[in-house]
Design a protein around this motif. Structure first.
Motif, PDB file in Angstrom:
ATOM      1  N   ALA A   1       1.703   3.749  -5.831  1.00  0.00           N
ATOM      2  CA  ALA A   1       2.841   4.334  -6.561  1.00  0.00           C
ATOM      3  C   ALA A   1       2.546   4.397  -8.054  1.00  0.00           C
ATOM      4  O   ALA A   1       2.665   5.459  -8.679  1.00  0.00           O
ATOM      5  CB  ALA A   1       4.116   3.527  -6.296  1.00  0.00           C
TER       6      ALA A   1
ATOM      7  N   GLU B   1      -1.647  -4.176 -14.539  1.00  0.00           N
ATOM      8  CA  GLU B   1      -1.951  -4.617 -13.173  1.00  0.00           C
ATOM      9  C   GLU B   1      -2.320  -6.095 -13.201  1.00  0.00           C
ATOM     10  O   GLU B   1      -3.238  -6.497 -13.918  1.00  0.00           O
ATOM     11  CB  GLU B   1      -3.090  -3.770 -12.591  1.00  0.00           C
ATOM     12  CG  GLU B   1      -3.657  -4.281 -11.279  1.00  0.00           C
ATOM     13  CD  GLU B   1      -2.609  -4.513 -10.184  1.00  0.00           C
ATOM     14  OE1 GLU B   1      -1.849  -3.579  -9.878  1.00  0.00           O
ATOM     15  OE2 GLU B   1      -2.545  -5.638  -9.649  1.00  0.00           O
TER      16      GLU B   1
ATOM     17  N   ILE C   1      -1.684  -3.174  -2.197  1.00  0.00           N
ATOM     18  CA  ILE C   1      -1.896  -3.509  -0.782  1.00  0.00           C
ATOM     19  C   ILE C   1      -2.951  -2.562  -0.196  1.00  0.00           C
ATOM     20  O   ILE C   1      -3.654  -2.896   0.746  1.00  0.00           O
ATOM     21  CB  ILE C   1      -0.574  -3.390   0.018  1.00  0.00           C
ATOM     22  CG1 ILE C   1       0.524  -4.236  -0.610  1.00  0.00           C
ATOM     23  CG2 ILE C   1      -0.779  -3.806   1.478  1.00  0.00           C
ATOM     24  CD1 ILE C   1       1.908  -4.000  -0.019  1.00  0.00           C
ATOM     25  N   SER C   2      -3.079  -1.389  -0.773  1.00  0.00           N
ATOM     26  CA  SER C   2      -4.041  -0.399  -0.273  1.00  0.00           C
ATOM     27  C   SER C   2      -5.414  -0.534  -0.945  1.00  0.00           C
ATOM     28  O   SER C   2      -6.184   0.423  -0.971  1.00  0.00           O
ATOM     29  CB  SER C   2      -3.486   1.018  -0.503  1.00  0.00           C
ATOM     30  OG  SER C   2      -2.180   1.131  -0.007  1.00  0.00           O
TER      31      SER C   2
ATOM     32  N   HIS D   1      -5.525   0.990   6.716  1.00  0.00           N
ATOM     33  CA  HIS D   1      -4.636   2.063   6.256  1.00  0.00           C
ATOM     34  C   HIS D   1      -5.014   3.413   6.829  1.00  0.00           C
ATOM     35  O   HIS D   1      -6.034   3.995   6.450  1.00  0.00           O
ATOM     36  CB  HIS D   1      -4.656   2.149   4.726  1.00  0.00           C
ATOM     37  CG  HIS D   1      -3.863   1.069   4.074  1.00  0.00           C
ATOM     38  ND1 HIS D   1      -4.308  -0.217   3.963  1.00  0.00           N
ATOM     39  CD2 HIS D   1      -2.619   1.096   3.508  1.00  0.00           C
ATOM     40  CE1 HIS D   1      -3.386  -0.947   3.360  1.00  0.00           C
ATOM     41  NE2 HIS D   1      -2.355  -0.176   3.071  1.00  0.00           N
ATOM     42  N   ARG D   2      -4.183   3.896   7.712  1.00  0.00           N
ATOM     43  CA  ARG D   2      -4.371   5.282   8.174  1.00  0.00           C
ATOM     44  C   ARG D   2      -3.787   6.208   7.126  1.00  0.00           C
ATOM     45  O   ARG D   2      -2.720   5.934   6.580  1.00  0.00           O
ATOM     46  CB  ARG D   2      -3.649   5.498   9.504  1.00  0.00           C
ATOM     47  CG  ARG D   2      -4.376   4.866  10.664  1.00  0.00           C
ATOM     48  CD  ARG D   2      -3.602   5.019  11.938  1.00  0.00           C
ATOM     49  NE  ARG D   2      -2.291   4.434  11.799  1.00  0.00           N
ATOM     50  CZ  ARG D   2      -1.176   4.936  12.331  1.00  0.00           C
ATOM     51  NH1 ARG D   2      -1.215   6.038  13.036  1.00  0.00           N
ATOM     52  NH2 ARG D   2      -0.035   4.329  12.159  1.00  0.00           N
TER      53      ARG D   2
ATOM     54  N   ARG E   1       6.895   0.479  -2.694  1.00  0.00           N
ATOM     55  CA  ARG E   1       7.319  -0.329  -1.547  1.00  0.00           C
ATOM     56  C   ARG E   1       8.182  -1.511  -2.007  1.00  0.00           C
ATOM     57  O   ARG E   1       9.390  -1.511  -1.837  1.00  0.00           O
ATOM     58  CB  ARG E   1       6.050  -0.809  -0.832  1.00  0.00           C
ATOM     59  CG  ARG E   1       6.277  -1.573   0.448  1.00  0.00           C
ATOM     60  CD  ARG E   1       4.962  -1.624   1.174  1.00  0.00           C
ATOM     61  NE  ARG E   1       4.853  -2.581   2.223  1.00  0.00           N
ATOM     62  CZ  ARG E   1       4.695  -2.258   3.512  1.00  0.00           C
ATOM     63  NH1 ARG E   1       4.699  -0.999   3.875  1.00  0.00           N
ATOM     64  NH2 ARG E   1       4.540  -3.191   4.428  1.00  0.00           N
TER      65      ARG E   1
ATOM     66  N   ASN F   1       7.944   1.371   2.745  1.00  0.00           N
ATOM     67  CA  ASN F   1       7.253   2.629   2.444  1.00  0.00           C
ATOM     68  C   ASN F   1       5.769   2.545   2.753  1.00  0.00           C
ATOM     69  O   ASN F   1       5.108   1.582   2.381  1.00  0.00           O
ATOM     70  CB  ASN F   1       7.404   2.948   0.954  1.00  0.00           C
ATOM     71  CG  ASN F   1       8.773   3.504   0.619  1.00  0.00           C
ATOM     72  OD1 ASN F   1       9.424   4.100   1.469  1.00  0.00           O
ATOM     73  ND2 ASN F   1       9.208   3.313  -0.616  1.00  0.00           N
TER      74      ASN F   1
HETATM   75  C1  LIG Z   1      -0.440  -4.706   6.996  1.00  0.00           C
HETATM   76  C2  LIG Z   1      -0.149  -3.384   6.333  1.00  0.00           C
HETATM   77  C3  LIG Z   1      -0.615  -2.198   6.888  1.00  0.00           C
HETATM   78  C4  LIG Z   1      -0.350  -0.971   6.274  1.00  0.00           C
HETATM   79  N1  LIG Z   1      -0.818   0.175   6.855  1.00  0.00           N
HETATM   80  C5  LIG Z   1      -0.592   1.372   6.263  1.00  0.00           C
HETATM   81  C6  LIG Z   1      -1.122   2.570   6.812  1.00  0.00           C
HETATM   82  O1  LIG Z   1      -1.772   2.562   7.875  1.00  0.00           O
HETATM   83  N2  LIG Z   1      -0.895   3.733   6.147  1.00  0.00           N
HETATM   84  C7  LIG Z   1      -0.179   3.771   4.988  1.00  0.00           C
HETATM   85  O2  LIG Z   1      -0.044   4.857   4.411  1.00  0.00           O
HETATM   86  N3  LIG Z   1       0.368   2.658   4.466  1.00  0.00           N
HETATM   87  C8  LIG Z   1       0.184   1.460   5.066  1.00  0.00           C
HETATM   88  N4  LIG Z   1       0.701   0.315   4.512  1.00  0.00           N
HETATM   89  C9  LIG Z   1       1.585   0.422   3.350  1.00  0.00           C
HETATM   90  C10 LIG Z   1       0.843   0.530   2.023  1.00  0.00           C
HETATM   91  O3  LIG Z   1      -0.006  -0.559   1.884  1.00  0.00           O
HETATM   92  C11 LIG Z   1       1.888   0.558   0.911  1.00  0.00           C
HETATM   93  O4  LIG Z   1       2.827   1.561   1.163  1.00  0.00           O
HETATM   94  C12 LIG Z   1       1.344   0.835  -0.476  1.00  0.00           C
HETATM   95  O5  LIG Z   1       0.247   0.066  -0.837  1.00  0.00           O
HETATM   96  C13 LIG Z   1       2.495   0.593  -1.452  1.00  0.00           C
HETATM   97  O6  LIG Z   1       2.117   1.020  -2.723  1.00  0.00           O
HETATM   98  P1  LIG Z   1       2.886   0.479  -4.011  1.00  0.00           P
HETATM   99  O7  LIG Z   1       2.148   1.002  -5.169  1.00  0.00           O
HETATM  100  O8  LIG Z   1       4.320   0.757  -3.882  1.00  0.00           O
HETATM  101  O9  LIG Z   1       2.788  -1.107  -3.934  1.00  0.00           O
HETATM  102  P2  LIG Z   1       1.564  -2.094  -3.875  1.00  0.00           P
HETATM  103  O10 LIG Z   1       0.462  -1.555  -3.055  1.00  0.00           O
HETATM  104  O11 LIG Z   1       2.169  -3.399  -3.493  1.00  0.00           O
HETATM  105  O12 LIG Z   1       1.074  -2.167  -5.388  1.00  0.00           O
HETATM  106  C14 LIG Z   1       1.842  -2.824  -6.364  1.00  0.00           C
HETATM  107  C15 LIG Z   1       0.895  -3.312  -7.455  1.00  0.00           C
HETATM  108  O13 LIG Z   1       1.679  -3.928  -8.477  1.00  0.00           O
HETATM  109  C16 LIG Z   1       1.003  -5.087  -8.929  1.00  0.00           C
HETATM  110  N5  LIG Z   1       2.006  -5.978  -9.524  1.00  0.00           N
HETATM  111  C17 LIG Z   1       3.043  -6.599  -8.908  1.00  0.00           C
HETATM  112  N6  LIG Z   1       3.760  -7.312  -9.798  1.00  0.00           N
HETATM  113  C18 LIG Z   1       3.174  -7.116 -11.004  1.00  0.00           C
HETATM  114  C19 LIG Z   1       3.472  -7.579 -12.318  1.00  0.00           C
HETATM  115  N7  LIG Z   1       4.517  -8.381 -12.576  1.00  0.00           N
HETATM  116  N8  LIG Z   1       2.667  -7.178 -13.336  1.00  0.00           N
HETATM  117  C20 LIG Z   1       1.610  -6.359 -13.110  1.00  0.00           C
HETATM  118  N9  LIG Z   1       1.278  -5.904 -11.871  1.00  0.00           N
HETATM  119  C21 LIG Z   1       2.064  -6.274 -10.842  1.00  0.00           C
HETATM  120  C22 LIG Z   1       0.365  -5.648  -7.675  1.00  0.00           C
HETATM  121  O14 LIG Z   1      -0.726  -6.509  -7.987  1.00  0.00           O
HETATM  122  C23 LIG Z   1      -0.078  -4.364  -6.972  1.00  0.00           C
HETATM  123  O15 LIG Z   1      -1.384  -3.994  -7.332  1.00  0.00           O
HETATM  124  C24 LIG Z   1       0.438  -0.932   5.099  1.00  0.00           C
HETATM  125  C25 LIG Z   1       0.910  -2.126   4.546  1.00  0.00           C
HETATM  126  C26 LIG Z   1       0.627  -3.346   5.156  1.00  0.00           C
HETATM  127  C27 LIG Z   1       1.164  -4.616   4.556  1.00  0.00           C
END
Ligand SMILES: Cc1cc2nc3c(=O)[nH]c(=O)nc-3n(C[C@H](O)[C@H](O)[C@H](O)COP(=O)(O)OP(=O)(O)OC[C@H]3O[C@@H](n4cnc5c(N)ncnc54)[C@H](O)[C@@H]3O)c2cc1C
Length: 493
Positions: free
Chosen positions: A21, A40, A49-50, A65-66, A436, A443
């Protein structure tokens, strides 16, 4: 006392989190000529998470991650970032239950043979009973699934695995999660369709799609490229920097974000906009002016589920070609086993050994989460033997931990979320919740990206064109104004 910086950075948008995101928002804003600063907390990896973790040449995809999206914009962005980087994979995954492997999606002949005629008859009877006498006003995960598939199928194919993932009784999990997830994650539906030919073929739903895209070197490859382009275009990404306080000045209007850098120094960044993908709970706790007590209490009620993969490097060829195996067996704590090389051959340095990831779901207070890496690897070695019958007691490995992997849909989470959202709306402008944990929504990457695309479009227009809360809540995205062109994602995986 760590030193305090005197000259805060000033940008158009401060973005917290370099996950899908945060990076999507940063990339689009920077491309449109805005200045961005991304904070970060991870010192090494982008992708959240990705991300893809490297261990002695083996690449570990956290959760596997698909890449699948019905959004044209998401697919376009993936291809723009990695024009030659994706491979197309046939999905291969099975369920391990009762000492047997079941193809997933289920194959009727195989299921009949393995479950046995008596069990099949029971499933059918309980399915018919559930259809004739559904539970009134289904509020829990259990109610929802039993109504859809019957008690028996629920117990065999949903209860154990779901309770491993969430660590709570299915009667304490909101029906929302089932409705959001199982509309398309339709194992029971597949069984029902196999058992009841009169229902016709199961619909071609996303989770059951036979193939998906995958970056050759794991999802981290995509996010590393996205980060590289942001920096090449003049944006800043500060690794190892945890945002700790979010102060809003209404008069300016402007955000002042306090963060702690890798060396422990407290620093500040100023931005007209704040794009937040950090956990909603943390944002509310550390926002200034302080949130009203009801919103703070609601944030305290938000819960998360942690996750870790105990990755074992086992000499010799792979024992299975599946990308992952669901472990429904109650006697084993692991919820899934990954074979990372089945995702892409480039995930391993060569064929001499196979890297398997035994995946565990737990809460921050669980013994499972608190155990040392050495103990977690020992557990994984024992469970590997229990599942596959192969002694891997000498296997090398590492543990990859992911706190807050899942926002929990507890029975009251909607009420908490509503209280938080209305307090944030009342007190702040130029705040964009994405992703997410940033929205406490289940998400996937594509949903998280679309929320960020919406945030970027709103920032560029300097008004609310799109409503990110419409993403992944139903099959349509809601636009709150004109000019929206982003394609909807039908409710996906
Ligand atoms: C087991 C599992 C399987 C999955 N499989 C799939 C799949 O097959 N296909 C798919 O599309 N999606 C999948 N997902 C979902 C996918 O991982 C997430 O949707 C995606 O990574 C979310 O992106 P995001 O940027 O919202 O959050 P995140 O990936 O959580 O990234 C948030 C970032 O913010 C950073 N952060 C947090 N707090 C702070 C702070 N205070 N200061 C600075 N940095 C901070 C974290 O370190 C992290 O790097 C899966 C998730 C899991 C748990």
């Amino acid at each position: 006392m760590p030193p305090t910086s005197v000259s805060p950075d000033a940008v158009d948008a401060v973005i917290v989190g370099a996950g899908p995101a945060g990076l999507t928002a940063g990339y689009l804003l920077q491309k449109a000529g805005r200045t961005v600063l991304i904070l970060e907390s991870d010192p090494t990896y982008v992708g959240g998470i990705s991300r893809t973790v490297s261990y002695k040449g083996y690449r570990i995809d956290v959760g596997g991650h698909r890449f699948f999206s019905k959004s044209v914009e998401v697919n376009r962005l993936w291809d723009e970032l990695l024009p030659d980087g994706f491979i197309e994979r046939d999905r291969l995954s099975r369920i391990y239950y009762g000492g047997q492997y079941y193809s997933y999606p289920l194959k009727p002949g195989e299921a009949l043979r393995k479950l046995g005629a008596r069990e099949i008859a029971r499933c059918l009877a309980s399915y018919l009973k559930a259809r004739a006498f559904p539970r009134a006003a289904p509020a829990t995960f259990e109610d929802w699934v039993v109504n859809q598939f019957g008690e028996r199928l629920y117990r065999i194919f949903f209860k154990t695995y779901t309770e491993k993932v969430w660590g709570m009784d299915c009667r304490s999990i909101s029906a929302d999660w089932a409705a959001q997830r199982i509309k398309t994650f339709s194992l029971g539906k597949a069984v029902a369709h196999a058992l009841l030919p009169s229902l016709g073929p199961a619909s071609p739903i996303t989770t059951l799609l036979r193939s998906f895209k995958y970056p050759r070197r794991g999802p981290g490859m995509l996010w590393e490229e996205c980060a590289r382009r942001i920096v090449a275009g003049g944006g800043s990404i500060r690794m190892g920097c945890r945002a700790t306080r979010f102060e809003y000045s209404k008069q300016a209007p402007r955000w002042l974000v306090e963060y702690r850098d890798g060396g422990g120094a407290i620093r500040h960044a100023r931005g007209r906009h704040l794009v937040s993908s950090l956990a909603l709970k943390d944002l509310v706790r550390h926002a200034s002016p302080a949130m009203p007590p009801a919103a703070a209490a609601a944030a305290d009620r938000l819960e998360y589920r942690n996750f870790f993969a105990a990755a074992l490097v086992v000499p010799g060829p792979a024992l299975f070609d599946d990308q992952w195996i669901y472990v429904h067996e109650p006697g084993v704590k692991a919820g899934r086993v990954q074979n990372y090389r089945s995702w892409s051959p480039d995930m391993a340095p060569g064929p001499e050994a196979t890297c398997y990831g035994l995946e565990y779901f737990c809460s921050a207070t669980d013994e499972l989460w608190r155990m040392s890496d050495a103990d977690a690897l020992d557990l994984a070695r024992r469970e590997f033997k229990a599942i596959f019958g192969k002694d891997v007691s000498a296997a090398d490995g590492c543990v990859v931990r992911q706190p807050r992997a899942y926002p929990v849909y507890s029975l009251d989470y909607q009420t908490s979320l509503a209280a938080i959202r209305s307090a944030l709306d009342e007190n702040f402008t130029h705040l964009h919740l994405v992703g997410r944990n940033g929205m406490h929504r289940y998400n996937n990457q594509d949903h998280s990206m679309v929320t960020a695309m919406f945030a970027a479009a709103n920032i560029l227009a300097d008004r609310q064109l799109f409503d990110p809360w419409g993403v992944n809540s139903d099959a349509q995205y809601h636009e709150s104004g004109h000019g929206g062109r982003l394609a909807p994602i039908a409710v996906a995986t």
